[in-house]
Motif scaffolding. Structure first.
Motif, mmCIF file in Angstrom:
data_model
loop_
_atom_site.group_PDB
_atom_site.id
_atom_site.type_symbol
_atom_site.label_atom_id
_atom_site.label_comp_id
_atom_site.label_asym_id
_atom_site.label_seq_id
_atom_site.Cartn_x
_atom_site.Cartn_y
_atom_site.Cartn_z
ATOM 1 N N VAL A 162 41.777 31.176 40.212
ATOM 2 C CA VAL A 162 40.971 31.889 38.535
ATOM 3 C C VAL A 162 41.425 31.224 37.076
ATOM 4 C CG1 VAL A 162 39.634 33.129 37.873
ATOM 5 C CG2 VAL A 162 38.826 32.995 40.263
ATOM 6 N N ILE A 163 40.405 30.782 36.374
ATOM 7 C CA ILE A 163 40.958 30.868 35.315
ATOM 8 C C ILE A 163 39.755 31.324 33.948
ATOM 9 C CG2 ILE A 163 40.190 28.096 34.799
ATOM 10 C CD1 ILE A 163 43.813 28.929 33.688
ATOM 11 N N SER A 164 40.539 32.130 32.996
ATOM 12 C CA SER A 164 39.568 33.238 32.087
ATOM 13 C C SER A 164 40.094 32.699 30.928
ATOM 14 C CB SER A 164 40.152 34.632 32.035
ATOM 15 O OG SER A 164 41.402 34.601 31.520
ATOM 16 N N ARG A 165 38.727 33.147 30.111
ATOM 17 C CA ARG A 165 39.239 32.065 28.691
ATOM 18 C C ARG A 165 40.439 32.932 27.960
ATOM 19 N NH1 ARG A 165 32.437 34.605 27.541
ATOM 20 N NH2 ARG A 165 33.381 35.713 28.942
ATOM 21 N N LYS A 166 41.175 34.171 28.118
ATOM 22 C CA LYS A 166 41.890 34.835 27.184
ATOM 23 C C LYS A 166 43.763 33.891 27.898
ATOM 24 C CE LYS A 166 41.129 38.813 26.646
ATOM 25 N NZ LYS A 166 41.152 40.308 26.916
ATOM 26 N N ASP A 167 42.769 33.570 28.891
ATOM 27 C CA ASP A 167 44.541 32.480 29.752
ATOM 28 C C ASP A 167 44.272 30.927 29.478
ATOM 29 O OD1 ASP A 167 44.732 34.461 32.247
ATOM 30 O OD2 ASP A 167 43.255 33.122 33.131
ATOM 31 N N THR A 184 45.288 32.665 37.921
ATOM 32 C CA THR A 184 45.714 33.484 38.662
ATOM 33 C C THR A 184 45.249 32.427 39.773
ATOM 34 O OG1 THR A 184 45.023 35.946 37.138
ATOM 35 C CG2 THR A 184 45.220 35.745 39.778
ATOM 36 N N ASN A 241 45.781 36.389 45.284
ATOM 37 C CA ASN A 241 45.760 37.607 44.247
ATOM 38 C C ASN A 241 43.836 37.085 43.811
ATOM 39 O OD1 ASN A 241 48.797 38.387 44.853
ATOM 40 N ND2 ASN A 241 49.536 36.752 42.682
ATOM 41 N N ILE A 280 40.352 38.244 43.609
ATOM 42 C CA ILE A 280 39.382 39.358 43.978
ATOM 43 C C ILE A 280 38.501 38.625 43.897
ATOM 44 C CG2 ILE A 280 38.809 41.024 44.000
ATOM 45 C CD1 ILE A 280 41.560 41.088 43.753
ATOM 46 N N GLU A 331 39.238 45.212 36.631
ATOM 47 C CA GLU A 331 38.923 44.680 35.397
ATOM 48 C C GLU A 331 38.996 43.775 35.118
ATOM 49 O OE1 GLU A 331 42.273 46.349 33.139
ATOM 50 O OE2 GLU A 331 41.497 48.385 33.967
ATOM 51 N N VAL A 332 37.905 42.353 36.337
ATOM 52 C CA VAL A 332 38.062 41.011 35.834
ATOM 53 C C VAL A 332 35.919 41.113 35.722
ATOM 54 C CG1 VAL A 332 39.624 40.443 37.302
ATOM 55 C CG2 VAL A 332 37.936 40.814 38.255
ATOM 56 N N ASP A 333 36.158 39.830 35.126
ATOM 57 C CA ASP A 333 34.284 39.879 34.463
ATOM 58 C C ASP A 333 34.048 38.667 35.602
ATOM 59 O OD1 ASP A 333 35.440 40.715 32.198
ATOM 60 O OD2 ASP A 333 35.175 38.134 31.297
ATOM 61 N N ALA A 334 34.727 38.122 36.200
ATOM 62 C CA ALA A 334 34.110 37.236 37.838
ATOM 63 C C ALA A 334 34.589 37.853 39.058
ATOM 64 C CB ALA A 334 33.628 35.972 36.761
ATOM 65 N N LEU A 335 33.653 37.449 40.031
ATOM 66 C CA LEU A 335 34.380 37.097 41.436
ATOM 67 C C LEU A 335 33.770 36.038 42.099
ATOM 68 C CD1 LEU A 335 33.581 40.350 42.943
ATOM 69 C CD2 LEU A 335 35.318 40.145 41.703
ATOM 70 N N PRO A 336 34.456 35.472 42.633
ATOM 71 C CA PRO A 336 34.115 34.125 43.701
ATOM 72 C C PRO A 336 33.300 34.404 44.384
ATOM 73 C CG PRO A 336 36.410 33.875 42.864
ATOM 74 C CD PRO A 336 36.538 35.295 42.507
HETATM 75 P P1 ADP Z 1 39.343 37.353 30.503
HETATM 76 O O1 ADP Z 1 40.900 37.321 29.919
HETATM 77 O O2 ADP Z 1 39.031 36.507 29.652
HETATM 78 O O3 ADP Z 1 39.415 39.257 29.145
HETATM 79 P P2 ADP Z 1 39.494 38.164 33.399
HETATM 80 O O4 ADP Z 1 38.960 39.417 32.136
HETATM 81 O O5 ADP Z 1 37.803 37.791 33.860
HETATM 82 O O6 ADP Z 1 39.201 37.688 31.295
HETATM 83 O O7 ADP Z 1 40.613 37.549 33.353
HETATM 84 C C1 ADP Z 1 41.414 38.591 32.803
HETATM 85 C C2 ADP Z 1 43.132 38.093 34.034
HETATM 86 O O8 ADP Z 1 42.212 38.432 34.969
HETATM 87 C C3 ADP Z 1 43.091 36.293 33.548
HETATM 88 O O9 ADP Z 1 43.954 36.508 34.083
HETATM 89 C C4 ADP Z 1 42.663 35.793 34.561
HETATM 90 O O10 ADP Z 1 42.936 35.394 35.251
HETATM 91 C C5 ADP Z 1 42.635 37.057 36.175
HETATM 92 N N1 ADP Z 1 41.001 37.100 36.492
HETATM 93 C C6 ADP Z 1 40.195 36.655 36.410
HETATM 94 N N2 ADP Z 1 39.063 36.811 37.438
HETATM 95 C C7 ADP Z 1 39.954 37.247 38.694
HETATM 96 C C8 ADP Z 1 39.602 37.537 40.202
HETATM 97 N N3 ADP Z 1 38.237 37.560 40.742
HETATM 98 N N4 ADP Z 1 40.094 37.965 40.796
HETATM 99 C C9 ADP Z 1 41.826 37.536 40.294
HETATM 100 N N5 ADP Z 1 41.935 37.366 39.334
HETATM 101 C C10 ADP Z 1 41.494 37.390 38.265
#
Ligand code: ADP
Length: 215
Positions: free
Chosen positions: A123-128, A149, A153, A155, A174-179
């Protein structure tokens, strides 16, 4: 479900049924010095809201469920498959540049990364992606797999899980999305995760608003 804003009279009825139930509508009416006909709409509302239960020939009794308990019950009924959206996926070899473009085009904040066979890899987020801009990296050359990530690991959730449990995972991890995934087992007995959707904080917020507007 009703918005469950009880009138003074309805609150009184609930009190009476709580203390004296099972009790007939006639007995309730007597205690309140009202006619049965006057009480009928209130009793209908309280029964439909699930606060009172009516049993033929027995009367009304208190179901023991507070409005909060009823909302919780409603939430636990909803499944991930009822609210999930289509997944937005990229291959692990996708460049950081193309991943950023995909985020804008698809209007999402999280991309799901799959391997060549199409199974969940990361998974790759905006901040990544923003992190990459801090270094000297060539965003056209570096693939997302470098800063995503990765499994194991990630979720995940699955179609039959309750939305409540998925929301709990979003908060706890503390993540924004789940697959949203379905587990497949290959010929060697190895588990692979097929991506069938995604669920995000936006979906949960939308649901919250819908529940707030429910009649
Ligand atoms: P941002 O990083 O843009 O604030 P997130 O809070 O969703 O967005 O992501 C935080 C970190 O968690 C990032 O490094 C991201 O790769 C990781 N992440 C995002 N979603 C998941 C997930 N479903 N499972 C595990 N790790 C995640």
């Amino acid at each position: 479900m009703s918005s469950i804003q009880l009138t003074k009279r309805q609150e009184k009825i609930v009190e009476i049924v709580k203390n004296s139930g099972p009790i007939t509508s006639e007995q309730i009416a007597k205690k309140l010095n009202l006619t049965r006909a006057t009480l009928r709409p209130d009793l209908t509302i309280l029964t439909m809201a699930g606060i009172l239960e009516a049993r033929p020939r027995v009367g009304y009794f208190y179901s023991g469920k507070s409005p909060r308990a009823l909302i919780a019950e409603e939430l636990r009924k909803l499944r991930v498959k009822d609210v999930k959206a289509v997944p937005v996926v990229v291959r692990e070899g996708t460049s950081v540049y193309d991943a950023v473009v995909t985020m804008f085009l698809e209007d999402v904040g999280t991309l799901i990364v799959v391997n060549e066979e199409g199974f969940l890899e990361g998974v790759i987020s905006r901040k990544d992606l923003l992190k990459v801009t801090l270094g000297q990296t060539d965003i056209h050359k570096v693939p997302v797999s470098v800063m995503m990530t990765r499994m194991p690991n990630i979720i995940t959730t699955f179609p039959e899980e309750t939305v409540y449990m998925a929301a709990k995972k979003l908060i706890e991890h503390e993540v924004d999305a789940l697959p949203v995934v379905r587990t497949l087992v290959d010929s060697e007995g190895k588990e692979k995760l097929e991506v069938v959707g995604r669920i995000t904080k936006t979906h949960i917020t939308r649901l919250f608003v819908e529940l707030g507007e429910a009649e």
